[in-house]
Design a protein around this motif. Structure first.
Motif, PDB file in Angstrom:
ATOM      1  N   LEU A   1      -0.861  -0.211  14.906  1.00 42.06           N
ATOM      2  CA  LEU A   1      -0.044  -0.076  13.693  1.00 42.06           C
ATOM      3  C   LEU A   1       1.207  -0.943  13.788  1.00 42.06           C
TER       4      LEU A   1
ATOM      5  N   ARG B   1      -1.461   9.764  -0.750  1.00 43.71           N
ATOM      6  CA  ARG B   1      -2.380   8.894  -1.476  1.00 43.71           C
ATOM      7  C   ARG B   1      -2.808   9.505  -2.812  1.00 43.71           C
TER       8      ARG B   1
ATOM      9  N   VAL C   1      -1.049  12.318   4.704  1.00 43.50           N
ATOM     10  CA  VAL C   1      -1.503  11.028   4.180  1.00 43.50           C
ATOM     11  C   VAL C   1      -2.353  11.229   2.932  1.00 43.50           C
TER      12      VAL C   1
ATOM     13  N   ASP D   1       0.236   4.658   8.425  1.00 45.28           N
ATOM     14  CA  ASP D   1       0.193   3.209   8.273  1.00 45.28           C
ATOM     15  C   ASP D   1       1.129   2.476   9.225  1.00 45.28           C
ATOM     16  N   ALA D   2       2.141   3.164   9.743  1.00 42.35           N
ATOM     17  CA  ALA D   2       3.128   2.551  10.639  1.00 42.35           C
ATOM     18  C   ALA D   2       3.846   3.673  11.362  1.00 42.35           C
TER      19      ALA D   2
ATOM     20  N   GLU E   1      -2.012   7.575  14.545  1.00 46.96           N
ATOM     21  CA  GLU E   1      -3.095   6.667  14.217  1.00 46.96           C
ATOM     22  C   GLU E   1      -4.350   7.434  13.808  1.00 46.96           C
TER      23      GLU E   1
ATOM     24  N   THR F   1       0.808  -1.221   0.000  1.00 52.11           N
ATOM     25  CA  THR F   1       0.000   0.000   0.000  1.00 52.11           C
ATOM     26  C   THR F   1       0.843   1.274   0.000  1.00 52.11           C
TER      27      THR F   1
ATOM     28  N   PRO G   1       3.209   2.468   2.278  1.00 47.81           N
ATOM     29  CA  PRO G   1       2.844   3.010   3.588  1.00 47.81           C
ATOM     30  C   PRO G   1       3.478   4.353   3.923  1.00 47.81           C
TER      31      PRO G   1
END
Length: 263
Positions: free
Chosen positions: A90, A262, A258, A53-54, A48, A11, A13
Motif C-alpha cells: 500500500l 464504498r 471499507v 487503500d493506504a 491490507e 478512488t 481512499p
C-alpha cells in the motif's frame, strides 16, 4: 519530482492508522524495539487484508508528545518505517507527533513513503505539547533542497490544540495552498471525534480543488455520508479491536469500514 496526487485521490481512499507502541526515548517505551515493529507489522497486514487503500505510520504511543523528539526516537521510527515499506503493498504516509515536519520529510524520502501529515503547517498552535509555530516556510525550503515524490497533507485547526491567534479558515487554506499543500485534513476536537457534516461541507467549499481528508471520528455509521463530501478518510479508533484506539487493528472491522465507505 512530482507525486501522483490525482491518481491517489481518484478512488477516495481509506487510509488506516498504524499506531506505533512507545518508541525508545519516550516515557513508556517497554524495552523492545522488535515488539514495536512486530505489532506495527501485524496492524499493517490487517489493514491490507481488510481492504484499506493506504496507511499512516505514527508514533502514537509516545505520549506526552514533544515538539523536540529525541534522536533515538526518530532513528528508531525510521528503522521501523523502512522495514514496513519492504512489506507493504500500500501507499504509506508518516506522522511524527507533534509537528516534526522536517523529520517526516526526511523519513519519507529515505524510506520511499508517499506522503506526510503535518499538524501545524500554516497555523501557530498551542496544546499539551507546548507551542508549535507554522512549519510551511522551513518545509518548503527542505522540499526544494531534497526533492522527492512525497505529498504533504496539512491539518487546519488540528485536534488537541488551540490557535495562538484566531484566523479565518479561508486565510489558513489560502496560506496552505500558497505553500504547496497537496491535501487538507479536517478533524474534530480530539481523537475519535468527528466534525459535523455541515462543517465538512463548508470546509470542502473553501478548499475548492484541493483534496480534503477527513482526519478523525469516522466510523461504519457515518463514513458513507462523509465520503459524499470529502476526498479521503483517515481511520484509527473504529477499526481497532472493540473500537478501542489502544488495541490492535481488526481486519474484519477494516473490511466493514471499507464497505461502508464504498457504499
Amino acid at each position: 519530482m512530482e507525486s501522483d496526487k490525482h491518481a491517489f485521490f481518484s478512488t477516495k481512499p481509506v487510509i488506516g492508522m498504524v499506531h506505533l507502541l512507545p518508541l525508545p526515548g519516550s516515557p513508556r517505551f517497554a524495552g523492545s524495539l522488535e515488539r514495536v515493529f512486530d505489532q506495527a507489522a501485524r496492524d499493517l497486514e490487517a489493514l491490507e487484508r481488510g481492504g484499506a487503500d493506504a496507511a499512516i505510520v505514527e508514533n502514537f504511543g509516545d505520549v506526552p508528545y514533544t515538539t523536540r523528539p529525541e534522536l533515538v526516537t526518530l532513528l528508531s521510527m525510521c528503522s521501523i518505517a523502512a522495514r514496513l515499506r519492504e512489506r507493504a503493498g500500500l501507499p504509506l504516509g508518516i506522522n511524527v507527533q507533534f509537528n516534526s515536519a522536517e523529520a517526516e520529510w526526511d523519513m519519507a524520502l529515505a524510506c520511499g513513503f508517499e506522503f506526510i501529515r503535518v499538524e501545524a503547517f500554516v497555523e501557530n498552535r498551542v496544546g499539551a505539547f507546548g507551542t508549535t509555530m507554522a512549519v510551511a516556510p522551513d518545509l518548503a525550503r527542505l522540499r526544494a533542497r531534497c526533492p522527492a515524490p512525497v505529498m504533504t497533507f496539512a491539518d487546519i485547526s488540528v485536534k488537541h490544540s488551540f490557535p495562538l491567534v484566531e484566523q479565518p479558515i479561508e486565510a489558513s487554506v489560502d496560506a496552505a495552498v500558497e505553500a504547496g499543500v497537496d491535501a487538507l485534513v479536517l478533524t474534530g476536537a480530539k481523537t475519535g471525534s468527528s466534525p459535523s457534516l455541515a462543517d465538512a461541507k463548508e470546509f470542502k467549499a473553501i478548499a475548492g480543488d484541493v483534496p480534503v481528508v477527513l482526519g478523525s471520528g469516522a466510523n461504519e455509521s457515518n463514513v458513507g455520508a462523509f465520503m459524499e463530501l470529502v476526498d479521503a478518510v483517515i481511520v484509527g479508533s473504529s477499526i481497532k479491536v472493540d473500537g478501542v484506539v489502544e488495541n490492535p487493528v481488526d481486519a474484519e472491522r477494516v473490511a466493514r469500514f471499507v464497505e461502508a465507505a464504498r457504499g
